[in-house]
Design a protein around this motif. Structure first.
Motif, PDB file in Angstrom:
ATOM      1  N   GLN A   1     -21.389  54.419 -13.399  1.00 34.27           N
ATOM      2  CA  GLN A   1     -21.591  53.405 -14.425  1.00 34.27           C
ATOM      3  C   GLN A   1     -22.096  52.107 -13.818  1.00 34.27           C
ATOM      4  O   GLN A   1     -22.932  51.412 -14.406  1.00 34.27           O
ATOM      5  CB  GLN A   1     -20.272  53.167 -15.164  1.00 34.27           C
TER       6      GLN A   1
ATOM      7  N   ARG B   1     -15.324  46.023 -11.189  1.00 37.51           N
ATOM      8  CA  ARG B   1     -15.520  45.621 -12.586  1.00 37.51           C
ATOM      9  C   ARG B   1     -15.601  46.844 -13.499  1.00 37.51           C
ATOM     10  O   ARG B   1     -15.036  46.854 -14.596  1.00 37.51           O
ATOM     11  CB  ARG B   1     -16.783  44.761 -12.716  1.00 37.51           C
ATOM     12  N   GLN B   2     -16.320  47.876 -13.037  1.00 31.67           N
ATOM     13  CA  GLN B   2     -16.501  49.054 -13.880  1.00 31.67           C
ATOM     14  C   GLN B   2     -15.205  49.863 -14.018  1.00 31.67           C
ATOM     15  O   GLN B   2     -14.960  50.461 -15.070  1.00 31.67           O
ATOM     16  CB  GLN B   2     -17.620  49.937 -13.319  1.00 31.67           C
TER      17      GLN B   2
ATOM     18  N   GLY C   1     -12.355  48.650 -14.389  1.00 28.25           N
ATOM     19  CA  GLY C   1     -11.598  47.969 -15.424  1.00 28.25           C
ATOM     20  C   GLY C   1     -12.116  48.158 -16.831  1.00 28.25           C
ATOM     21  O   GLY C   1     -11.385  47.911 -17.800  1.00 28.25           O
ATOM     22  N   THR C   2     -13.354  48.620 -16.989  1.00 29.29           N
ATOM     23  CA  THR C   2     -13.933  48.770 -18.336  1.00 29.29           C
ATOM     24  C   THR C   2     -14.171  50.218 -18.740  1.00 29.29           C
ATOM     25  O   THR C   2     -14.428  50.493 -19.909  1.00 29.29           O
ATOM     26  CB  THR C   2     -15.274  48.022 -18.427  1.00 29.29           C
ATOM     27  N   LEU C   3     -14.075  51.142 -17.802  1.00 29.42           N
ATOM     28  CA  LEU C   3     -14.425  52.534 -18.057  1.00 29.42           C
ATOM     29  C   LEU C   3     -13.462  53.199 -19.041  1.00 29.42           C
ATOM     30  O   LEU C   3     -12.248  52.978 -18.988  1.00 29.42           O
ATOM     31  CB  LEU C   3     -14.420  53.314 -16.737  1.00 29.42           C
ATOM     32  N   ARG C   4     -14.010  54.003 -19.938  1.00 30.65           N
ATOM     33  CA  ARG C   4     -13.241  54.911 -20.793  1.00 30.65           C
ATOM     34  C   ARG C   4     -13.622  56.322 -20.366  1.00 30.65           C
ATOM     35  O   ARG C   4     -14.779  56.713 -20.462  1.00 30.65           O
ATOM     36  CB  ARG C   4     -13.556  54.692 -22.273  1.00 30.65           C
TER      37      ARG C   4
ATOM     38  N   HIS D   1      -7.970  54.777 -19.839  1.00 28.39           N
ATOM     39  CA  HIS D   1      -8.480  53.491 -19.376  1.00 28.39           C
ATOM     40  C   HIS D   1      -7.331  52.682 -18.786  1.00 28.39           C
ATOM     41  O   HIS D   1      -6.161  53.054 -18.918  1.00 28.39           O
ATOM     42  CB  HIS D   1      -9.093  52.708 -20.542  1.00 28.39           C
TER      43      HIS D   1
ATOM     44  N   PRO E   1      -5.910  45.933 -19.182  1.00 27.46           N
ATOM     45  CA  PRO E   1      -6.497  44.813 -18.442  1.00 27.46           C
ATOM     46  C   PRO E   1      -5.464  43.843 -17.889  1.00 27.46           C
ATOM     47  O   PRO E   1      -5.760  43.091 -16.961  1.00 27.46           O
ATOM     48  CB  PRO E   1      -7.391  44.125 -19.488  1.00 27.46           C
TER      49      PRO E   1
ATOM     50  N   HIS F   1      -3.395  46.718 -14.957  1.00 26.54           N
ATOM     51  CA  HIS F   1      -4.123  47.733 -14.195  1.00 26.54           C
ATOM     52  C   HIS F   1      -3.338  49.033 -14.048  1.00 26.54           C
ATOM     53  O   HIS F   1      -3.440  49.723 -13.024  1.00 26.54           O
ATOM     54  CB  HIS F   1      -4.532  47.190 -12.820  1.00 26.54           C
TER      55      HIS F   1
ATOM     56  N   ALA G   1      -5.033  39.704 -16.530  1.00 25.82           N
ATOM     57  CA  ALA G   1      -5.926  39.299 -17.614  1.00 25.82           C
ATOM     58  C   ALA G   1      -5.527  37.936 -18.160  1.00 25.82           C
ATOM     59  O   ALA G   1      -4.393  37.518 -18.059  1.00 25.82           O
ATOM     60  CB  ALA G   1      -5.868  40.321 -18.736  1.00 25.82           C
TER      61      ALA G   1
END
Length: 404
Positions: A336, A347-348, A350-353, A363, A366, A369, A404
């Protein structure tokens, strides 16, 4: 009890100065050449695996390594990460935090890894997490547990204590009674487990009647067992780990504490310990993230390959399953990101599904973790079958905060 070591092509073996631990650089499948000390740009994803292959928790460490290596093979057979085979470096920390720290620094500075992975005990994870934060390198764990605090570069693929205890404690208390005792090995994770257990016990209207800790390497558990029995618990939660989990559980039964009437859960019910404790755990229920009896094609294929490759006749340890799926998640994050640069990969993550046997769109929360994935209730059956008897779905855990 330990699985046999895998047959692997070895690109290099060298001794880390001053540490006396073997560090091996390997490729997942293709044997592609690696850059020496980072002197040549390597477009492949290179992971540093820090794992206790020796010491009191080596059985769990070897299972983690085996599951990790199976995950690398799976990724590479599916095209790798960004079109390149994933490679990795294995380092044995012996379960010692000081060694973990030095190895983490070496893997980053000399081996030029993009991601750190592994460790077993909470104190080694904390040590590596600090190095990862300082170096801005993602660090993934696959073992049960909670971080003491959320670190920006640390990602917990293992199930958290609250994800385990939230469904388990009320169920145990409803069946056995409201007097709860807690016992653990004396380092940071069992203490955090006990804190979460007290919260769940009190929220369900129960009382913690005893709490005991012993250092790793304890052999004579009779005094601890005697004190626990004197508290007359209805439920016993154990976070005694490693080889100590076996000796404690056996002596708890020998000295009359562990009976069928006593509710019992915790680390000794993990699949890792079934070879030694099977008769003492059969018939009990255990909340898990993954079991080799999970009805999912990828899960079943992994379990069959694990048992064949390592000549493993016992239930596949859960930490191996966590590591297997974690590697696939990390490779998807690299794909990704479109590159292996650590900040971009972090970064990815933390955002990946990500869809897998662990659930759809798994996932990371945030704020802490911790992986948000399905949980299961398994009943331990003869022959080491951790049969799924109830799907618990996603059990949220929003503690601790801090990222977060």
């Amino acid at each position: 009890m330990d699985p046999s070591r895998s047959r692997r092509s070895q690109a290099a073996i060298r001794w880390t100065a001053g540490l006396g631990v073997a560090v091996m650089t390997l490729s997942g499948c293709s044997g592609a050449a690696l850059s020496a000390g980072g002197s040549t740009v390597d477009p492949s994803l290179k992971i540093g695996l820090i794992v206790p292959l020796t010491g009191p928790v080596s059985a769990a460490g070897q299972a983690l390594r085996n599951g990790f290596e199976n995950g690398v093979r799976k990724v590479n057979q599916s095209g790798g990460a960004n079109g390149h085979d994933v490679t990795y470096v294995v380092a044995d920390d012996g379960g010692d935090p000081a060694t973990s720290t030095q190895l983490a620094r070496k893997l980053i500075q000399q081996d030029r890894v993009s991601i750190l992975f592994g460790t077993i005990t909470g104190d080694t994870a904390e040590a590596v997490g600090k190095v990862a934060d300082d170096s801005h390198i993602p660090f993934a764990t696959a073992i049960l547990g909670d971080p003491d605090r959320c670190r920006p570069y640390a990602w917990t693929f293992g199930e958290s204590t609250r994800q385990l205890l939230t469904p388990a404690v009320p169920s145990l208390m409803a069946e056995h009674g409201k007097r709860v005792a807690i016992v653990g090995s004396d380092y940071n994770f069992p203490h955090s487990y006990a804190k979460a257990a007290r919260e769940q016990t009190e929220a369900a209207g129960g009382t913690v009647v005893a709490e005991e800790y012993s250092p790793l390497g304890q052999t004579d558990w009779q005094p601890v067992v005697t004190r626990l029995a004197a508290a007359r618990p209805d439920v016993l939660l154990s976070m005694v780990v490693g080889s100590d989990a076996v000796s404690f559980t056996q002596q708890a039964q020998q000295f009359g504490l562990l009976t069928p009437a006593l509710g019992f859960d915790g680390a000794p019910l993990d699949a890792d310990y079934y070879p030694a404790l099977g008769p003492l755990t059969q018939g009990r229920t255990h909340v898990v993230r993954w079991t080799d009896q999970l009805n999912h094609p990828d899960s079943s294929a992994f379990a069959a390959d694990y048992q064949s490759r390592y000549r493993w006749t016992q239930p596949v340890p859960e930490v191996a399953g966590n590591a297997y799926f974690a590697v696939q998640f990390l490779a998807a994050a690299v794909n990704q990101a479109g590159k292996t640069e650590p900040e971009a990969v972090n970064r990815q993550i933390g955002t990946l599904r990500f869809d897998s046997a662990l659930g759809t769109a798994t996932h990371f929360d945030p704020g802490n973790h911790i992986l948000q994935a399905n949980m299961l209730e398994a009943t331990i059956q003869p022959g080491g079958l951790y049969a799924v008897t109830r799907s618990l779905g996603l059990v949220p855990d929003a503690t601790p905060k801090g990222c977060a």
